[in-house]
Enzyme design. Structure first.
Site, short mmCIF file in Angstrom:
data_model
loop_
_atom_site.label_atom_id
_atom_site.label_comp_id
_atom_site.label_asym_id
_atom_site.label_seq_id
_atom_site.Cartn_x
_atom_site.Cartn_y
_atom_site.Cartn_z
CB ALA A 9 35.94 -5.58 -67.82
CB ALA A 10 37.86 -3.28 -72.82
NE ARG A 15 24.79 1.90 -73.36
CZ ARG A 15 24.58 0.70 -73.86
NH1 ARG A 15 23.37 0.34 -74.24
NH2 ARG A 15 25.57 -0.17 -73.99
CE1 TYR A 364 36.96 9.97 -29.03
CE2 TYR A 364 38.39 11.36 -27.69
CZ TYR A 364 38.22 10.45 -28.72
OH TYR A 364 39.30 10.02 -29.43
CB SER A 403 28.51 14.03 -14.26
OG SER A 403 27.60 12.98 -14.06
CB ALA A 421 30.24 16.25 -10.67
C1 UD1 Z 1 25.85 -6.70 -75.81
C2 UD1 Z 1 25.48 -7.60 -76.98
C3 UD1 Z 1 23.96 -7.75 -77.06
C4 UD1 Z 1 23.46 -8.31 -75.74
C5 UD1 Z 1 23.92 -7.48 -74.58
C6 UD1 Z 1 23.55 -8.19 -73.30
C7 UD1 Z 1 27.21 -7.26 -78.68
C8 UD1 Z 1 27.53 -6.63 -79.97
N1 UD1 Z 1 25.99 -7.03 -78.21
O1 UD1 Z 1 25.31 -5.41 -76.05
O2 UD1 Z 1 23.59 -8.62 -78.10
O3 UD1 Z 1 22.06 -8.40 -75.78
O4 UD1 Z 1 25.36 -7.29 -74.59
O5 UD1 Z 1 24.20 -7.72 -72.20
O6 UD1 Z 1 28.02 -7.98 -78.12
N2 UD1 Z 1 33.26 -4.34 -74.17
C9 UD1 Z 1 34.62 -4.45 -74.35
N3 UD1 Z 1 35.20 -3.90 -75.46
C10 UD1 Z 1 34.47 -3.27 -76.41
C11 UD1 Z 1 33.08 -3.14 -76.22
C12 UD1 Z 1 32.50 -3.69 -75.10
O7 UD1 Z 1 35.31 -5.04 -73.52
O8 UD1 Z 1 35.09 -2.81 -77.40
C13 UD1 Z 1 32.66 -4.92 -72.96
C14 UD1 Z 1 31.94 -3.89 -72.10
O9 UD1 Z 1 32.83 -3.39 -71.11
C15 UD1 Z 1 30.81 -4.71 -71.48
C16 UD1 Z 1 30.56 -5.83 -72.50
O10 UD1 Z 1 31.68 -5.85 -73.35
O11 UD1 Z 1 31.16 -5.29 -70.26
C17 UD1 Z 1 29.29 -5.58 -73.31
O12 UD1 Z 1 29.38 -4.33 -73.94
P1 UD1 Z 1 28.14 -3.35 -74.01
O13 UD1 Z 1 28.55 -2.13 -74.72
O14 UD1 Z 1 27.51 -3.22 -72.69
O15 UD1 Z 1 27.19 -4.20 -75.00
P2 UD1 Z 1 25.63 -4.11 -75.13
O16 UD1 Z 1 25.28 -2.92 -75.92
O17 UD1 Z 1 25.00 -4.26 -73.81
CA CA Z 2 25.70 -4.26 -71.69
#
Ligand code: UD1
Ligand code: CA
Length: 448
Positions: A9-10, A15, A364, A403, A421
């Site tokens: 989740a980092a 996008r 009210y 009222s 009223a």
């Molecule tokens: C990734 C996969 C891809 C897959 C897709 C499916 C890789 C290289 N690619 O691509 O093959 O089809 O997920 O969902 O793994 N994140 C970090 N640190 C980082 C980068 C990302 O914690 O440095 C976390 C993001 O917060 C996210 C997850 O990893 O929750 C996936 O990253 P994201 O950039 O969404 O990867 P995709 O391009 O979707």
């Molecule tokens: Ca993704």
């Protein structure tokens, strides 16, 4: 075998084009990441380890004690992100599940099955795949002539032939911990400058070890969120899943496509939801109710056989057989006992309305305690705020408020008393008395 989950989740989620970290965007009232965190906790029987980075403080605050955390200071890719968990898991010898925080539709059953697959895999790694016409930017699963997995190729690096592959990487993996850490250290930077987690597939294959890739049962589970359009798609899919579950449990929906029920809500059978109903937070609804159209209920308790039409309820309580609407607003601390009737354009805040009390039109009521069978005439207002403080109003059983009465608080209206009223009541009225005028004076004393 012992299993622990790492949630990625980092990332910033560029996008999404938002200042809010992607994993905190709300999905049916909850942050996106909360879905994978809760699901992973269910599968592993313990809180997952969440890798935070972009907006780390905000993410930790939103997810709170539901997870443990490690920090990825620089977002150098998914492989690098997983490696940050090594120190925390140095003594852990079981299976490591790795799940992206942007995959909210993955079900616990699916991830438990993935862990099961890996438990019986002689090799070090298993992963989920999905097939379909729309690649959505997913990595492609490259297999050999016998169907064995060879590699995952990211879209940016794929050849035209690889781009045509219609089996994709979902982004959920299960690995043996001992193998995982050393494999991750062998991953090289991609041309994009990132360490791809997906490269460990090819590493295992080169070692002659088996990688098992199994398809998800329902393709909708693989709905990942990279854009706001994906978020809207996922919202629709989760909403459909939640609504279907409630319909199976006996709740009627005139048009489930127009009903929003957040995951923390509970409902009883034989309640009907009309289009435009939003049930939020910790709301609970009893049986035999008819809700909507066009009603928002947040963190409120509604008893049985209530009728709520085109109204907004926030942190309110309704007992049984309450009727309200159209166009009522119940605010925090509104408590309506059984058989209360509230007609159009009423607002109630921090007040109790006793059994059978009626408030038909344009009123009210704030900071009031009203006993049963009181008639609150059209346009009645509790003047509860003097500009500095809120003051209470008390109305006894069976009183009749004429009222357009202004009840200037603090004020008490005795049992069975009546106000004329248009009266402005700024002194207490004894039980049974009739008061009229501005300011209101007794017209008749009780019993006379
Ligand atoms: C990734 C996969 C891809 C897959 C897709 C499916 C890789 C290289 N690619 O691509 O093959 O089809 O997920 O969902 O793994 N994140 C970090 N640190 C980082 C980068 C990302 O914690 O440095 C976390 C993001 O917060 C996210 C997850 O990893 O929750 C996936 O990253 P994201 O950039 O969404 O990867 P995709 O391009 O979707
Ligand atoms: Ca993704």
């Amino acid at each position: 075998m012992e299993t622990i989950a790492i949630i990625l989740a980092a990332g910033q989620g560029t996008r999404m084009k938002s200042i809010l970290p992607k994993v905190l965007h709300p999905l049916l009232g909850r942050p996106l990441a909360a879905y994978s965190v809760e699901m992973a906790a269910l599968v592993c029987g313990r809180p997952p380890l969440v890798v935070v980075g972009h907006g780390a403080g905000q993410v930790r605050q939103a997810l709170g004690a539901s997870a443990r955390y490690v920090v990825q200071a620089e977002q150098l890719g998914t492989g690098h992100a997983v490696l940050q968990a090594e120190v925390e898991l140095a003594d852990f010898a079981g299976l490591v599940l790795i799940i992206s925080a942007d995959m909210p539709l993955l079900r616990a059953e699916t991830i438990a099955a993935l862990a099961q697959t890996q438990a019986s895999n002689p090799g070090p790694l298993s992963l989920l795949t999905v097939s379909g016409p729309d690649p959505r930017g997913f990595g492609r699963i490259v297999r050999d002539a016998d169907g064995g997995v060879l590699a995952i190729v990211e879209e940016a690096q794929a050849t035209p032939a690889q781009l045509a592959i219609r089996e994709y990487n979902v982004g959920a993996y299960c690995a043996c911990s001992a193998w995982l850490w050393q494999a991750l250290k062998k991953v090289k930077r991609s041309p994009k400058g990132e360490y791809y987690l997906t490269d460990i597939v090819q590493l295992a294959v080169e070692e002659g070890q088996a990688v098992v890739a199994s398809p998800v049962a329902e393709p909708v589970e693989a709905l990942g969120i990279n854009t706001r359009a994906h978020l809207a798609e996922a919202t629709a899919a989760i909403r459909a899943r939640v609504n279907l579950r409630w319909m199976e449990a006996g709740v009627a929906m005139i048009d489930p496509g127009q009903v929003y029920i957040e995951p923390g809500v509970t409902l009883a059978p034989d309640t009907t939801l009309w289009p435009g109903t939003y049930l939020k937070g910790s709301t609970s609804i009893g049986s035999g109710c008819v809700i909507g159209p066009d009603t928002i209920i947040e963190s409120s308790t509604v008893g049985n056989d209530c009728r709520i039409l085109s109204s907004v309820l926030e942190f309110a309580t309704l007992e049984d057989h309450v009727e309200m609407g159209p166009f009522c607003h119940l605010r925090k601390g509104a408590h309506l006992a059984s058989h209360v009737h509230m007609g159009n354009f009423g607002e109630v805040k921090d007040s109790y309305l006793g059994e059978g009390t009626k408030m038909g039109h344009f009123s009210y009521i704030g900071n009031a305690s009203i006993e049963g069978n009181v008639n609150i005439g059209a346009g009645t207002i509790t003047c509860n705020y003097d500009g500095e403080q809120k003051h209470p109003t008390e109305i006894g059983e069976g009183a009749f408020i004429g009222s357009d009465t202004m009840l200037v608080a603090p004020v008490k209206i005795g049992k069975g008393a009546r106000t004329g009223a248009g009266s402005v009541v700024n002194r207490d009225v004894a039980p049974g008395d009739v008061v009229v005028g501005v300011p209101a004076r007794p017209l008749r004393k009780a019993g006379k």
